[in-house]
Design an enzyme around this catalytic site. Structure first.
Site, PDB file in Angstrom:
ATOM      1  N   GLY A  46       0.844  -1.187   0.000  1.00  0.00           N
ATOM      2  CA  GLY A  46       0.000   0.000   0.000  1.00  0.00           C
ATOM      3  C   GLY A  46       0.879   1.235   0.000  1.00  0.00           C
ATOM      4  O   GLY A  46       2.025   1.190   0.464  1.00  0.00           O
ATOM      5  N   GLN A  51       2.915  10.036   1.195  1.00  0.00           N
ATOM      6  CA  GLN A  51       4.199   9.323   1.176  1.00  0.00           C
ATOM      7  C   GLN A  51       5.010   9.625  -0.081  1.00  0.00           C
ATOM      8  O   GLN A  51       6.197   9.324  -0.139  1.00  0.00           O
ATOM      9  CB  GLN A  51       3.977   7.805   1.280  1.00  0.00           C
ATOM     10  CG  GLN A  51       3.387   7.387   2.615  1.00  0.00           C
ATOM     11  CD  GLN A  51       3.235   5.885   2.686  1.00  0.00           C
ATOM     12  OE1 GLN A  51       2.282   5.326   2.177  1.00  0.00           O
ATOM     13  NE2 GLN A  51       4.190   5.217   3.310  1.00  0.00           N
ATOM     14  N   CYS A  88       5.986   0.298   7.551  1.00  0.00           N
ATOM     15  CA  CYS A  88       5.589   1.418   6.700  1.00  0.00           C
ATOM     16  C   CYS A  88       6.737   1.791   5.761  1.00  0.00           C
ATOM     17  O   CYS A  88       7.885   1.864   6.190  1.00  0.00           O
ATOM     18  CB  CYS A  88       5.222   2.607   7.583  1.00  0.00           C
ATOM     19  SG  CYS A  88       4.590   4.008   6.653  1.00  0.00           S
ATOM     20  N   LEU A  89       6.408   2.059   4.488  1.00  0.00           N
ATOM     21  CA  LEU A  89       7.432   2.423   3.505  1.00  0.00           C
ATOM     22  C   LEU A  89       8.095   3.759   3.835  1.00  0.00           C
ATOM     23  O   LEU A  89       9.157   4.065   3.311  1.00  0.00           O
ATOM     24  CB  LEU A  89       6.817   2.489   2.104  1.00  0.00           C
ATOM     25  CG  LEU A  89       6.346   1.146   1.518  1.00  0.00           C
ATOM     26  CD1 LEU A  89       5.590   1.374   0.224  1.00  0.00           C
ATOM     27  CD2 LEU A  89       7.523   0.208   1.285  1.00  0.00           C
ATOM     28  N   HIS A 130      -4.526   1.210   7.438  1.00  0.00           N
ATOM     29  CA  HIS A 130      -3.195   1.843   7.488  1.00  0.00           C
ATOM     30  C   HIS A 130      -3.118   2.991   6.465  1.00  0.00           C
ATOM     31  O   HIS A 130      -2.656   4.094   6.794  1.00  0.00           O
ATOM     32  CB  HIS A 130      -2.143   0.763   7.201  1.00  0.00           C
ATOM     33  CG  HIS A 130      -0.721   1.215   7.203  1.00  0.00           C
ATOM     34  ND1 HIS A 130       0.222   0.724   8.091  1.00  0.00           N
ATOM     35  CD2 HIS A 130      -0.056   2.100   6.415  1.00  0.00           C
ATOM     36  CE1 HIS A 130       1.396   1.300   7.849  1.00  0.00           C
ATOM     37  NE2 HIS A 130       1.256   2.140   6.831  1.00  0.00           N
ATOM     38  N   GLU A 131      -3.605   2.744   5.236  1.00  0.00           N
ATOM     39  CA  GLU A 131      -3.516   3.774   4.180  1.00  0.00           C
ATOM     40  C   GLU A 131      -4.454   4.943   4.458  1.00  0.00           C
ATOM     41  O   GLU A 131      -4.101   6.104   4.252  1.00  0.00           O
ATOM     42  CB  GLU A 131      -3.829   3.179   2.803  1.00  0.00           C
ATOM     43  CG  GLU A 131      -2.864   2.112   2.332  1.00  0.00           C
ATOM     44  CD  GLU A 131      -1.402   2.443   2.561  1.00  0.00           C
ATOM     45  OE1 GLU A 131      -1.001   3.612   2.409  1.00  0.00           O
ATOM     46  OE2 GLU A 131      -0.658   1.518   2.916  1.00  0.00           O
ATOM     47  N   HIS A 134      -2.979   7.256   6.811  1.00  0.00           N
ATOM     48  CA  HIS A 134      -1.999   8.139   6.166  1.00  0.00           C
ATOM     49  C   HIS A 134      -2.671   9.384   5.580  1.00  0.00           C
ATOM     50  O   HIS A 134      -2.088  10.472   5.580  1.00  0.00           O
ATOM     51  CB  HIS A 134      -1.308   7.421   5.000  1.00  0.00           C
ATOM     52  CG  HIS A 134      -0.059   6.669   5.371  1.00  0.00           C
ATOM     53  ND1 HIS A 134       1.034   7.280   5.943  1.00  0.00           N
ATOM     54  CD2 HIS A 134       0.279   5.358   5.217  1.00  0.00           C
ATOM     55  CE1 HIS A 134       1.991   6.356   6.127  1.00  0.00           C
ATOM     56  NE2 HIS A 134       1.560   5.199   5.700  1.00  0.00           N
TER      57      HIS A 134
HETATM   58 NI    NI Z   1       2.606   3.371   5.792  1.00  0.00          NI
END
Ligand code: NI
Length: 187
Positions: A46, A51, A88-89, A130-131, A134
């Site tokens: 995701g 991000q 998380c990225l 989670h997304e 964000h």
């Molecule tokens: Ni994340």
């Protein structure tokens, strides 16, 4: 298509509220394509607009082939609770256990602006939560206890030294940064 730099924890954009998408243009579709490409290059499941340094209320998800562009997503039902590890990225290799709903119904729009609804469970439901977090400036570490959050942030202070500044550039065709397959999918 092009790979977008991923903004890292410490960059204020990750804490900002996004703006609803009102125009479904070719530019938006290109952004969605670029976000999918970036997410795959980072071996993530995701990726949300903040991000990649953008303020559109938009995220992309691909959990085991269940692929969604979530534009203006909203959770309309959440039920059940389960704890699982997340990553998380925007702060790779930091893990934490988060309690989330096991089932969510999400209302969103696709790249043409057409409304749709998804009934998701387990990992897909977790990834959606989670997304969507964000998109409202929220990160999974916010759910950790004070001590665990402090430990995660201390770990990140060490890990972030390998990046220069608050963005991370991916190399085309090279999945992730290291050869070790992460035990938890990053999102
Ligand atoms: Ni994340």
């Amino acid at each position: 298509m092009s790979l977008l730099p991923i903004h890292l924890l410490g960059d204020p954009i990750l804490r900002e509220e996004t703006v609803p998408v009102t125009e479904f243009t070719d530019e938006l579709r290109t952004l969605v394509d670029d976000m999918f490409e970036t997410m795959y290059a980072a071996s993530g499941i995701g990726l949300a607009a903040p991000q990649v340094g953008r303020r559109e209320r938009l995220a992309v998800v691909d959990v085991e082939g269940a692929k969604y562009a979530l534009i203006n997503p909203e959770i309309t039902l959440a039920e059940g609770k389960a704890k699982a590890e997340e990553a998380c990225l925007s702060f790779p290799d930091v893990y934490g256990t988060v309690e989330r709903a096991t089932r969510v119904i999400v209302k969103a729009q696709d790249v043409e602006g057409t409304p749709y609804e998804v009934d998701a469970t387990d990992l897909l439901a977790r990834c959606f939560q989670h997304e969507i977090d964000h998109l409202h400036g929220k990160l999974f570490i916010d759910y950790l206890s004070y001590l665990k959050r402090r430990a995660a942030l201390a770990e990140w202070e060490e890990l972030r030294k390998q990046y220069h500044g608050t963005v991370r550039y991916l190399k085309p065709g090279a999945p992730a940064d290291d050869d070790a397959e992460p035990s938890v999918s990053e999102a």
